[in-house]
Design a protein around this motif. Sequence first.
Motif: not given
Length: 487
Positions: A20-23, A32-33, A97-98, A117-119
Amino acid sequence: MSQNIRNIAPKSVWNHFADLNAVPRPSKKEERIIKFMVDFGNHLNLETAVDKVGNVIIKKPATSGMENRKAIVMQGHLDMVHQKNADTDFDFDNKGIKMFIDGDWVKAKGTTLGADNGLGVAAIMAVLSATDIPHPAIEALFTIDEETGMTGAMGLEGGLLQGEILLNLDTEEDDEIGIGCAGGVDVTATRTYQEEAIVGNVIAYHIAVTGLNGGHSGMDIIKGLGNANKIMNRVLFDGLENYGLRISEINGGSLRNAIPRESFATVVINSTCKATFLLESEALINNIKQEFKTLEPNLSIDIQEVEIPKKIMEIDAQEKFIKAIYAALNGVYRMSPDVEGLVETSNNIARIIVKEGKIKIGCLTRSSSESNKWDLANSLRACFELADLNVDFSGTYPGWLPNMNASILKTVESTYINLFNTQPNVAACHAGLECGILGQNYPNLEMISFGPNIKGAHSPDERAQISSTQKFWRLLKEVLKNIPEKE
């Protein structure tokens, strides 16, 4: 870096989170997501659809032996808050996100992490992709634009979902079971003003308020943290009162749901006042720092001489603007009379822009009481209108009223006690969850919210606790096994 994240247990959750965090997924730019989630659902050969506003719905049948359980909706939002430190060069629209691991925490390098709320979304993805987790029939609902208007939840039509129970995975304390939340309304004040040419012998300064913690404008409002816009206004007010300070421009704060961490202003004063202005300002700055030394130890208020700007605000508009910001409430307006320790009503003066003849002030007013929400909103309106600003209310959404008799509350509470041998905190929160909105078109849907420990949401200090995520995942899997049978 991301490989280290992918090795954390539970690997399925953290791998999906890393994906998810790569998008890039800023609010209102979720194309995109959305495509990513559709591809994810199709890859699993699960029924996948996008509704008319962009919400993604993925359906998974019950596992063997669970067909007689109530169907559930598992819900999280796809967008994330974009905040970064001033010294961080980062393009949210085009970069992932890094992340890095710091002890028991996952953090991001100078930006928000997206655990909010990615988790929760990653946990739902882990359930959808699993072959060894018992569960009833699932409708996974991934909403858009939660952070800047909740338009995804608002646009979800009735009749699309058949589930009887909703599990919202957007709570940020792992010992809390959420049963209610605050509603909100965006309060925006605007006006134009005449710009004036600078005359006389003047000197210009750039004032920078930085180093504040920031944070979630709902959950963290009770902490009394510094608001960069209010602190900046104190400096401007003092300069105006004592030295005839004139404003050229202001750029303070960012998103409505984030307590502003930084504010910047360009001002001018008469050159003859230079020494006394700097001396007086230093005394005021020291007083402000003393007030916030416990809560905001890294607060910095810096005044540096700069090139003289071409234009300044006309004085009448400037005086009214500064006094309006001083008078406008920021922080807690009323505590709940029914739930100890719960903020009922608050306001965040989130964004201030003064530039090129235009003023714009953006606030987010929250309350679990509709009447008090509008009481505070109208109080702000009156304050700003007295300063000749035009006020607009938008993006209003309802709170979520607790249902203490919901069967899912009993299920989650008893499951938590059995797993961890302690009583969870059953509570409403002073934040805007989508449950209240979803309940408008699905009034018979029982709802509950829970999640892992996430600290500093909506700020570059956002971090997710690894051990807490393991606890949350364990609870979620057990809750799925214990969903009540159909009646």
